[in-house]
Motif scaffolding. Structure first.
Motif, short mmCIF file in Angstrom:
data_model
loop_
_atom_site.label_atom_id
_atom_site.label_comp_id
_atom_site.label_asym_id
_atom_site.label_seq_id
_atom_site.Cartn_x
_atom_site.Cartn_y
_atom_site.Cartn_z
N LEU A 85 0.95 -1.30 0.13
CA LEU A 85 -0.03 0.23 0.02
C LEU A 85 1.09 1.41 0.07
O LEU A 85 1.91 1.76 0.86
CB LEU A 85 -0.96 0.10 1.21
N LEU A 86 0.66 2.08 -1.17
CA LEU A 86 2.00 3.10 -1.20
C LEU A 86 1.25 4.41 -1.30
O LEU A 86 0.27 4.52 -1.58
CB LEU A 86 2.67 2.64 -2.19
N LYS A 87 1.87 5.45 -1.55
CA LYS A 87 1.42 6.59 -1.20
C LYS A 87 1.57 7.52 -1.95
O LYS A 87 2.81 7.66 -2.06
CB LYS A 87 1.03 7.20 -0.30
N SER A 88 0.83 8.75 -2.79
CA SER A 88 2.25 9.86 -3.86
C SER A 88 0.63 11.17 -3.26
O SER A 88 -0.53 10.50 -3.34
CB SER A 88 1.91 9.23 -4.89
N HIS A 89 1.84 12.29 -3.83
CA HIS A 89 0.81 13.34 -4.33
C HIS A 89 1.33 14.10 -5.13
O HIS A 89 1.13 14.94 -5.37
CB HIS A 89 1.55 14.87 -3.08
N PHE A 90 1.89 13.14 -6.13
CA PHE A 90 2.07 13.73 -6.86
C PHE A 90 0.86 13.59 -8.17
O PHE A 90 0.37 12.23 -7.92
CB PHE A 90 3.64 12.79 -8.11
N PRO A 91 0.56 14.03 -9.08
CA PRO A 91 -0.54 13.86 -10.25
C PRO A 91 -0.02 12.32 -11.18
O PRO A 91 0.87 12.50 -11.28
CB PRO A 91 -0.76 15.22 -11.10
N LEU A 92 -1.49 11.99 -11.25
CA LEU A 92 -1.40 10.44 -12.01
C LEU A 92 -0.15 11.08 -13.32
O LEU A 92 0.52 10.38 -14.00
CB LEU A 92 -2.42 10.10 -12.87
N CYS A 93 -0.69 12.78 -13.73
CA CYS A 93 -0.26 12.67 -15.39
C CYS A 93 1.64 12.31 -15.38
O CYS A 93 2.20 12.17 -15.85
CB CYS A 93 -0.45 13.99 -16.03
N LEU A 94 2.06 12.59 -14.16
CA LEU A 94 3.53 12.44 -14.20
C LEU A 94 3.97 10.94 -14.04
O LEU A 94 4.65 10.84 -13.77
CB LEU A 94 4.15 13.64 -12.76
N MET A 95 3.57 10.21 -13.45
CA MET A 95 3.50 8.58 -13.32
C MET A 95 3.67 7.36 -15.12
O MET A 95 3.02 8.82 -15.50
CB MET A 95 2.63 7.77 -11.73
N ASN A 96 3.63 6.91 -15.12
CA ASN A 96 4.25 5.90 -16.10
C ASN A 96 2.66 5.68 -16.81
O ASN A 96 1.55 5.32 -15.63
CB ASN A 96 4.32 4.55 -15.68
N PRO A 97 1.92 5.83 -18.05
CA PRO A 97 0.57 5.96 -18.41
C PRO A 97 0.19 4.14 -17.62
O PRO A 97 -1.29 4.24 -18.61
CB PRO A 97 0.51 6.18 -19.79
N ASP A 98 0.81 3.21 -17.67
CA ASP A 98 0.84 2.07 -18.10
C ASP A 98 0.15 2.42 -17.00
O ASP A 98 -0.56 0.97 -15.94
CB ASP A 98 1.27 1.04 -17.88
N LEU A 99 0.14 2.90 -15.32
CA LEU A 99 0.01 2.25 -13.73
C LEU A 99 -1.56 1.48 -13.71
O LEU A 99 -1.47 0.93 -12.97
CB LEU A 99 0.20 3.85 -13.46
N LEU A 100 -2.64 2.46 -14.75
CA LEU A 100 -3.71 1.76 -14.06
C LEU A 100 -4.05 0.15 -14.82
O LEU A 100 -4.72 -0.12 -14.81
CB LEU A 100 -4.64 2.81 -14.33
N ASP A 101 -3.51 0.30 -15.86
CA ASP A 101 -3.50 -1.34 -16.28
C ASP A 101 -2.86 -2.08 -15.90
O ASP A 101 -2.89 -3.38 -15.38
CB ASP A 101 -2.28 -1.62 -17.84
N THR A 102 -2.48 -1.52 -13.97
CA THR A 102 -1.27 -2.72 -13.69
C THR A 102 -1.85 -2.32 -12.15
O THR A 102 -2.34 -3.68 -11.63
CB THR A 102 0.27 -2.94 -13.31
N THR A 103 -2.36 -1.50 -11.78
CA THR A 103 -1.93 -1.69 -10.63
C THR A 103 -3.80 -0.64 -9.91
O THR A 103 -3.85 -0.18 -11.08
CB THR A 103 -0.99 -0.95 -9.84
N LYS A 104 -4.11 -0.82 -8.41
CA LYS A 104 -6.13 -0.18 -8.32
C LYS A 104 -4.99 1.40 -7.43
O LYS A 104 -4.01 1.31 -7.10
CB LYS A 104 -6.40 -1.36 -7.70
N VAL A 105 -5.66 2.16 -8.26
CA VAL A 105 -5.20 3.44 -7.72
C VAL A 105 -6.70 4.41 -7.27
O VAL A 105 -7.88 3.70 -7.37
CB VAL A 105 -4.59 4.49 -8.96
N VAL A 106 -6.23 4.30 -5.75
CA VAL A 106 -8.10 4.92 -4.42
C VAL A 106 -7.42 6.73 -4.89
O VAL A 106 -6.34 7.18 -4.44
CB VAL A 106 -7.76 4.53 -3.84
N TYR A 107 -8.15 7.78 -5.66
CA TYR A 107 -7.98 9.26 -4.81
C TYR A 107 -8.31 9.36 -4.47
O TYR A 107 -10.04 9.59 -4.17
CB TYR A 107 -8.42 9.50 -7.01
N VAL A 108 -8.20 10.95 -3.75
CA VAL A 108 -9.19 11.10 -2.56
C VAL A 108 -8.95 12.67 -2.83
O VAL A 108 -8.56 13.26 -3.24
CB VAL A 108 -8.44 11.02 -1.50
N ALA A 109 -9.87 13.45 -2.97
CA ALA A 109 -10.34 14.62 -3.29
C ALA A 109 -11.40 15.18 -1.69
O ALA A 109 -12.13 14.26 -1.04
CB ALA A 109 -10.92 14.40 -4.71
N ARG A 110 -11.13 16.73 -1.86
CA ARG A 110 -11.39 17.51 -0.53
C ARG A 110 -12.08 18.47 -1.11
O ARG A 110 -11.48 19.42 -2.05
CB ARG A 110 -10.59 17.49 0.51
#
Length: 361
Positions: free
Chosen positions: A155-180
């Motif tokens: 279980l990992l954490k990032s405050h970096f936006p998804l656009c700065l990560m590899n575009p294949d991320l969501l094809d591999t890994t589950k991402v939970v995004y939290v907004a307030r």
């Protein structure tokens, strides 16, 4: 102009801007800052090194990555997910460890660049690093290497936006995004930044609000961060949580998470999770970070968990500042296509539907 592995351009901020902003943030910005174009994300000068490491990071199918802007409810969500994955019966002895040891994050290395093993304030993380990464150098990124070497499922954490990560991320890994909603987020940021060592914000609350809206706070701008995830909301490996929904009906949101994570928890186990991760329970257990990273902390004070309320912004915004931010929110939210739940409305005159359809991808 330098380019990241993601293709984004890196632009150094001007000396004039840095001199002006440093009046509010003490020595924090002095070593230099960069903006990542085109959106202008503001990070320390060492960030490109670690953004490239994150872009090339090997995520796995059993990983879960929690992503959010600062102070959006990330830590609460992490604790919920960790408990669902590893402690639904509340009998895992590792639950007593600080959350940062159980669920490390990618963002901290850019603030620690050049710091030696002896100098790091994260002594507990140093112990973990030495155990997990024998023969490696802490100068190459302690947190990134811990994220790499920690046993799975991770279980990992990032405050970096998804656009700065590899575009294949969501094809591999589950991402939970939290907004307030941004007003409560600004209040939380203000009190947090005043207490954080090496940050020690010197300005007024109104000055912080304007820096936030202008994209002059660390990790900002806010709206592109949300928009980037919102545009991916129909991907089956992306799960979006509004902080306000989680507060209003925790059990409903836990059931949604249970379905997304395929944890298959019973009603009794979900109730365990809700009770163990309530705001009061988490605050009573103390800071999620084991080390002394806070400034002017009083005895028994828990800096990271302040109030955790929805609507606390009403106690801190003047009517004029509130109206100014309302106009900003209305304009930016419409441009990004994001609709906040009515319970997170920043003004009494606005009540967008919480069930608005997400954009198609």
């Amino acid at each position: 102009m330098r380019k990241l592995a993601s293709g984004h351009e890196v632009e150094e901020v001007s000396k004039e801007w840095l001199d002006n902003i440093s009046k509010y943030h003490g020595p924090f910005y002095v070593p230099g800052m960069v903006r990542i174009k085109p959106d202008g994300y503001l990070y320390p000068a060492a960030a490109p090194i670690y953004l490239d490491k994150l872009y090339n990071f090997k995520f796995k199918p059993d990983d879960v990555l929690v992503v959010s802007f600062l102070k959006a409810g990330t830590t609460w969500t992490q604790e919920i997910i960790w408990t669902m994955l590893f402690n639904p019966n509340l009998d895992n002895p590792k639950a007593d460890l600080p959350l940062l040891l159980r669920s490390p994050e990618f963002n901290i290395d850019m603030f620690m660049h050049g710091v030696s093993v002896e100098e790091t304030p994260f002594q507990k993380m140093k112990e973990v690093f030495l155990q997990l990464c024998p023969g490696r150098k802490i100068e190459d990124g302690m947190f990134t290497q811990i994220c790499e070497m920690i046993p799975g499922p991770r279980l990992l954490k990032s405050h970096f936006p998804l656009c700065l990560m590899n575009p294949d991320l969501l094809d591999t890994t589950k991402v939970v995004y939290v907004a307030r909603n941004p007003k409560d987020l600004m209040v939380s940021l203000y009190f947090f930044m005043r207490k954080l060592k090496n940050y020690d914000f010197k300005g007024t609350f109104e000055e912080l609000v304007h820096q936030f809206m202008d994209g002059d706070l660390i990790f900002s701008p806010y709206w592109p961060h949300l928009r980037d995830a919102w545009q991916r909301i129909n991907h089956p490996n992306l799960h979006w949580i509004f902080y306000e929904d989680l507060k209003a009906d925790t059990m409903k949101e836990l059931r949604r998470l249970d379905h997304f994570l395929n944890t298959g928890l019973t009603s009794s186990q979900l109730l365990n999770v809700a009770n163990h991760t309530s705001f009061s329970a988490m605050k009573s257990r103390g800071e999620p970070i084991a080390d002394n990273v806070y400034n002017n902390k009083e005895d028994n004070e828990t800096v990271f968990f302040r109030k955790g309320q929805v609507g606390d912004w009403k106690n801190h915004f003047s009517p004029e500042l509130s109206e100014e931010v309302d106009r900003w929110v209305a304009k930016e939210a419409a441009a990004a296509g994001i609709t906040f739940p009515s319970r997170s409305s920043t003004s009494t005159s606005s009540s967008p539907s919480p069930n608005a359809d997400p954009p198609s991808t």
